[in-house]
Design an enzyme around this catalytic site. Structure first.
Site, PDB file in Angstrom:
ATOM      1  N   SER A  92      -9.264   1.594   3.215  1.00 21.53           N
ATOM      2  CA  SER A  92      -8.484   2.393   2.285  1.00 21.53           C
ATOM      3  C   SER A  92      -7.465   1.561   1.515  1.00 21.53           C
ATOM      4  O   SER A  92      -6.887   2.017   0.542  1.00 21.53           O
ATOM      5  CB  SER A  92      -7.765   3.504   3.044  1.00 21.53           C
ATOM      6  OG  SER A  92      -6.895   2.979   4.023  1.00 21.53           O
ATOM      7  N   SER A 114      -9.537  -0.698   7.489  1.00 20.09           N
ATOM      8  CA  SER A 114      -8.994  -0.727   6.136  1.00 20.09           C
ATOM      9  C   SER A 114      -8.244  -2.000   5.786  1.00 20.09           C
ATOM     10  O   SER A 114      -7.955  -2.243   4.616  1.00 20.09           O
ATOM     11  CB  SER A 114      -8.057   0.470   5.931  1.00 20.09           C
ATOM     12  OG  SER A 114      -8.759   1.681   6.070  1.00 20.09           O
ATOM     13  N   LYS A 171       0.846  -1.194   0.000  1.00 21.09           N
ATOM     14  CA  LYS A 171       0.000   0.000   0.000  1.00 21.09           C
ATOM     15  C   LYS A 171       0.882   1.245   0.000  1.00 21.09           C
ATOM     16  O   LYS A 171       1.867   1.322   0.737  1.00 21.09           O
ATOM     17  CB  LYS A 171      -0.892  -0.032   1.239  1.00 21.09           C
ATOM     18  CG  LYS A 171      -1.910   1.105   1.358  1.00 21.09           C
ATOM     19  CD  LYS A 171      -2.762   0.899   2.610  1.00 21.09           C
ATOM     20  CE  LYS A 171      -3.820   1.977   2.780  1.00 21.09           C
ATOM     21  NZ  LYS A 171      -4.659   1.747   3.986  1.00 21.09           N
TER      22      LYS A 171
END
Length: 556
Positions: A133, A157, A59
């Site tokens: 996210s 997330s 990420k």
């Protein structure tokens, strides 16, 4: 497939344009192939690398050396000199980094649409959100491009995208995996998480990334019949009849697998969840990136910017009051929890479409986080796993446990998936048992009650003798013999280090703990007895173990 073949296959899929918006920065294929070739040479030389050839995505709010960290905002980008420890530990274990993945900007969101790099679409249904996210990370694992992907989890997330994509997401207890090299969302709540297609792979990655220093009483396993708190359908808000049915089937799966289900009232958990965004704790988001957001309004997603700017004016007294309120809610929630080993909840109550999020970006996002927002506020651990298919795609549940009971969460999740329970991230002290503490015997509960984990059946070296001691109840007595020894069967269990002291203090005469030599060449702490106690006891060495001796008694 060799590591190089796996890299070529992954880049071929990327070239076909499968969810290109999932990536922000991809490494050059030839660069990754060169690393794969070095990896193959190391393996051929006999080096052991637990993640050899696993393909990794990260990420883009987590640093990877040589690749820009954007946190989903091009104007924010910087080039880190070193990788975050979580990334480096996976690479050192043989993982091959493919690149950085898209996310809700500054990790603010649970939908995966709040990014200037494009909304990340669900891997199966392009009309639906991927979940945020950590959107890109979950999607590239669901597509089979990456084996492992790192995300972060502040409000859910690391779990919501796993549920929407039908994969596994592990959110460890805060602090077990270092967050150094992670752009903070709420620094005191952030966790590094991992996505994988199966529980064992996800747990292995968590193990490799984790810091030492777990509490000495942290359980290493769930008990044989874990007590799982499960809310009645009246406690579950905003879920369709189809999703309620899927959740009830998941609970039934646990019960069939041996878990004991117990109802729980969710009010204190859900009230605490509201504090994350609707109170003083959101001020942490402004502390993290607020100055940048104020200085670069043109580069910030409108919804993200509005959330972070609103946090600028939160008074200190509100944060203090909410902190006190959180403590009260946590105490109430833990009273509801009682002696349960785990809590089973839906990961999310809905799987919205991209259009639904666009029409109500804050409201829909808030609904998605109904069952995840409280987790880090309470310092809990969680494992999200698939739990069936619905008309909206995969349905997912999360197994939540107290902080540092991560191994319990993984074991209960394994009951849901039908997978073998993965090894925990921590190792305990090994204990050799050969009598009433064996699996299925009367005192085995003393091991499972303290979070002990069965490590395997073993035999000693051929230098021991076994006796049936005249005690109540009968016990075996093991001594190391000067001559005429034999190999004796037993089990090895791993116990939390804090549990071994009480075992030693509570041993009745003539039992004692000492080193026992095993046939594999190792030595472990184990049950022995004082030699004087065997003088008038029957010698049962010929049976080779206590269970065989008990069986012989039954056949008489």
């Amino acid at each position: 497939m060799t590591p190089q073949e796996r890299v070529r296959a992954a880049y071929a899929r990327i070239a076909r344009g499968e969810r290109p918006e999932a990536w922000i920065t991809l490494r050059e294929e030839q660069e990754v192939l060169a690393e794969a070739a070095v990896l193959e040479t190391r393996l051929a030389a006999g080096e052991t690398l637990p993640l050899a050839g696993s393909l990794l995505a990260v990420k883009d709010n987590i640093d990877a050396a040589g690749l820009p960290t954007t946190a989903g905002c091009p104007e924010y980008a910087y080039l880190p000199a070193r990788s975050a420890p979580a990334v480096q530990r996976l690479v050192d274990a043989g993982a091959l980094l493919l690149g950085k993945t898209n996310l809700d900007q500054f990790a603010t969101g649970l939908v995966g649409t709040r990014s200037p790099y494009g909304a990340v679409r669900d891997a199966r249904d392009p009309q639906r959100v991927s979940g945020g996210s950590s959107s890109g990370s979950a999607v590239v694992v669901a597509l089979g491009i990456a084996d492992l992907a790192l995300g972060t989890d502040t409000a859910g997330s690391g779990r919501v995208p796993a549920a929407f994509q039908g994969i596994v997401g592990i959110k460890p207890t805060r602090g077990l995996v270092p967050v150094d090299g992670v752009v903070p969302a709420c620094r005191s709540l952030d966790c590094v998480t991992v996505f994988a297609r199966d529980l064992a792979a996800a747990q292995q990655a968590i193990t490799i990334m984790s810091d030492p220093g777990w509490p000495v009483d942290a359980p290493l396993a769930a008990p044989p019949q874990p007590v799982v708190a499960v809310p009645d359908r009246d406690e579950l808000r905003g879920m369709s009849e189809e999703w309620l049915g899927a959740f009830e089937r998941a609970a039934k799966t646990l019960e069939t697998a041996g878990a004991v289900l117990r109802p729980i009232r969710l009010a204190p958990f859900l009230d605490a969840a509201k504090l994350l965004y609707n109170g003083g704790f959101v001020a942490e988001r402004y502390a993290a990136v607020g100055a940048f957001v104020d200085a670069h309004p043109e580069g910030v997603d409108p919804t993200v910017g509005a959330i972070i700017r609103a946090a600028r004016d939160v008074p200190a007294h509100v944060l203090l009051a909410d902190t006190e309120r959180l403590g009260q809610l946590r105490a109430e929630a833990m009273r509801e929890w009682g002696d349960a080993d785990a809590l089973l909840l839906p990961t999310a109550p809905i799987h919205p479409t991209i259009a639904e999020v666009a029409a109500d970006p804050v409201g829909v996002n808030s609904r998605v986080g109904t069952y995840t927002n409280f987790c880090n506020l309470f310092g809990l651990a969680a494992v999200a796993v698939p739990a069936g298919e619905t008309s909206a795609g995969p349905f997912g549940v999360q197994v939540i446990t107290r902080g540092f009971a991560d191994a319990v969460a993984a074991d209960v999740a394994a009951l849901l998936t039908g997978a073998r329970a993965p090894a925990p991230a921590i190792r305990g002290l090994r204990l050799f048992v050969l009598g009433a503490h064996l699996t299925g015997q009367p005192l085995n509960h003393q091991l499972t009650a303290v979070g002990g984990r069965f490590a395997g059946r073993v035999r000693t070296t051929p230098e021991y003798r076994l006796y049936a001691l005249p005690t109540q109840p009968p016990k075996p007595g093991l001594i190391r013999a000067a001559t005429d020894g034999a190999s004796i069967e037993g089990e090895v269990w791993e116990l939390p280090s804090a549990a071994l002291g009480p075992f030693l203090a509570g041993l009745p005469e003539p039992m004692l703990l000492g080193k026992v030599r095993l046939a594999d060449g190792t030595s472990v702490t184990g049950f022995l007895c004082e030699p004087v106690a065997t003088q008038d006891a029957p010698d049962i060495t010929a049976h080779g173990g206590w269970l065989a001796y008990l069986t012989s008694l039954e056949s008489r």
